[in-house]
Design an enzyme around this catalytic site. Structure first.
Site, short mmCIF file in Angstrom:
data_model
loop_
_atom_site.label_atom_id
_atom_site.label_comp_id
_atom_site.label_asym_id
_atom_site.label_seq_id
_atom_site.Cartn_x
_atom_site.Cartn_y
_atom_site.Cartn_z
N SER A 1 47.48 45.00 39.83
CA SER A 1 48.49 43.97 39.67
C SER A 1 49.88 44.55 39.95
CB SER A 1 48.36 43.34 38.27
OG SER A 1 49.01 42.12 38.19
N ASP B 1 40.45 35.09 41.29
CA ASP B 1 41.66 35.85 40.95
C ASP B 1 42.92 35.01 41.15
OD1 ASP B 1 43.48 37.99 40.55
OD2 ASP B 1 42.16 39.38 41.61
N HIS C 1 40.94 38.29 37.69
CA HIS C 1 41.98 39.30 37.91
C HIS C 1 41.59 40.70 37.42
CE1 HIS C 1 46.03 40.39 38.97
NE2 HIS C 1 46.41 40.65 37.73
#
Length: 312
Positions: free
Chosen positions: A123, A263, A290
């Site tokens: 991320s 995601d 995610h």
């Protein structure tokens, strides 16, 4: 202690650095799983947020059990066991990507792995890892970008779209409380949880490690709110202008991209990495969102373990 770290030799400590703009010494807390003297190249993992603690990345430690790969985790400055800096909240001149690159470089040098290491970024950590990789660090051999963002505008478009496929009452609550700034209300949090359950982690209940990383950010949201904004839907910090696409061709490390089928980092957000990094492979994990290393850890660790051990 997490069950992920059971029976694995662990070293932890603090790395101190003087930060001139603050006029004081700050510490970065780290954990080394396995031995840095084993002869196996270590993997350094960068957590997300910005401003989430390392805890949810602990499944990566199983790489040490399965492949003898030493894994280095750390809490980035401002969160977890590292120095908290609540007095800098809102200081966009202080909280920069370069600050975190400098912290990473200092960590690598202090642990004496800067000459030979692999890098994992999830991320925000993927944004940080890719920005660092474009500087062509000599010791970086392999790079894993897990659900990273190359251009924040792509992510902002996706979150706007994902919100439209939520139930109408959830959309209404998000819009109402976000526009009014009441993101601490129970109604807003319930609506945001619906988004997180679909596009961040589809496990129910969430693993304790992920809960702790979110809780750490809620206890001290200095980094997240300063660099990013109030939430996933309102990016108002300096990262709103993040765009590394034109520099991705500079990445020399062999790169693996990963994301989940559901995601919040959809394919069009990941695609610039695939199009512009010279040596790259992309794997998507069905049924995951995610955090595929939590949602499907066996499959995820198999893919990245083979990539790190054998390459593609």
């Amino acid at each position: 202690m997490s069950h992920f770290t059971d029976s694995i030799p662990t070293q932890e400590g603090d790395i101190e650095s003087f930060i001139p703009t603050l006029g004081k010494v700050c510490k970065t807390h780290y954990w080394v799983y396995g031995s840095l003297k084993s002869g196996v190249r270590p993997l350094v993992a960068l957590h997300g947020g910005p401003g989430f603690s390392h805890n949810y990345l602990l499944p990566l430690v199983n790489l040490t059990k399965l492949y003898r790969i030493p894994v280095i985790l750390y809490d980035q400055l401002g969160i977890g066991h590292s120095t908290a800096l609540p007095e800098t909240k809102g200081d966009v001149e202080f909280w920069t990507i370069q600050l975190f690159i400098d912290e990473l470089v200092h960590l690598l040098k202090t642990l004496k792995v800067e000459g030979d290491f692999d890098l994992f970024g999830h991320s925000w950590g993927g944004m940080l890892a890719s920005a660092f990789a474009t500087t062509q660090p000599k010791g970086l051999k392999k790079l894993i970008i897990c659900s990273g963002i190359a251009n924040m505008r792509d992510f902002m478009e996706v979150t706007r779209y994902l919100k439209t496929i939520l139930p109408l009452d959830v959309q209404g609550a998000i819009d109402k409380y976000d526009s009014e700034g009441f993101v601490e209300s129970s109604e807003y949090k319930a609506a945001a949880d619906e988004f997180y359950q679909r596009f961040v982690c589809r496990m129910n209940p969430w693993p304790a490690e992920l809960v702790e990383s979110f809780a750490a950010s809620e206890r001290d949201d200095t980094v997240y709110t300063t660099m990013f904004g109030r939430n996933e839907f309102t990016v108002i910090g300096p990262l709103k202008d993040f765009n590394i696409v034109d520099d991705l061709h500079k990445v020399k490390a062999t790169t693996l991209l990963t994301n989940g089928e559901f995601d919040e980092i959809r394919d069009n957000v990941m695609r610039p990495f695939f199009l512009h990094i010279p040596r790259v492979k992309w794997v998507q994990f069905p049924g995951c969102s995610h955090v595929p290393f939590l949602e499907d850890p066996d499959q995820y660790l198999d893919v990245i373990g083979r990539f790190l051990s054998e390459g593609y």
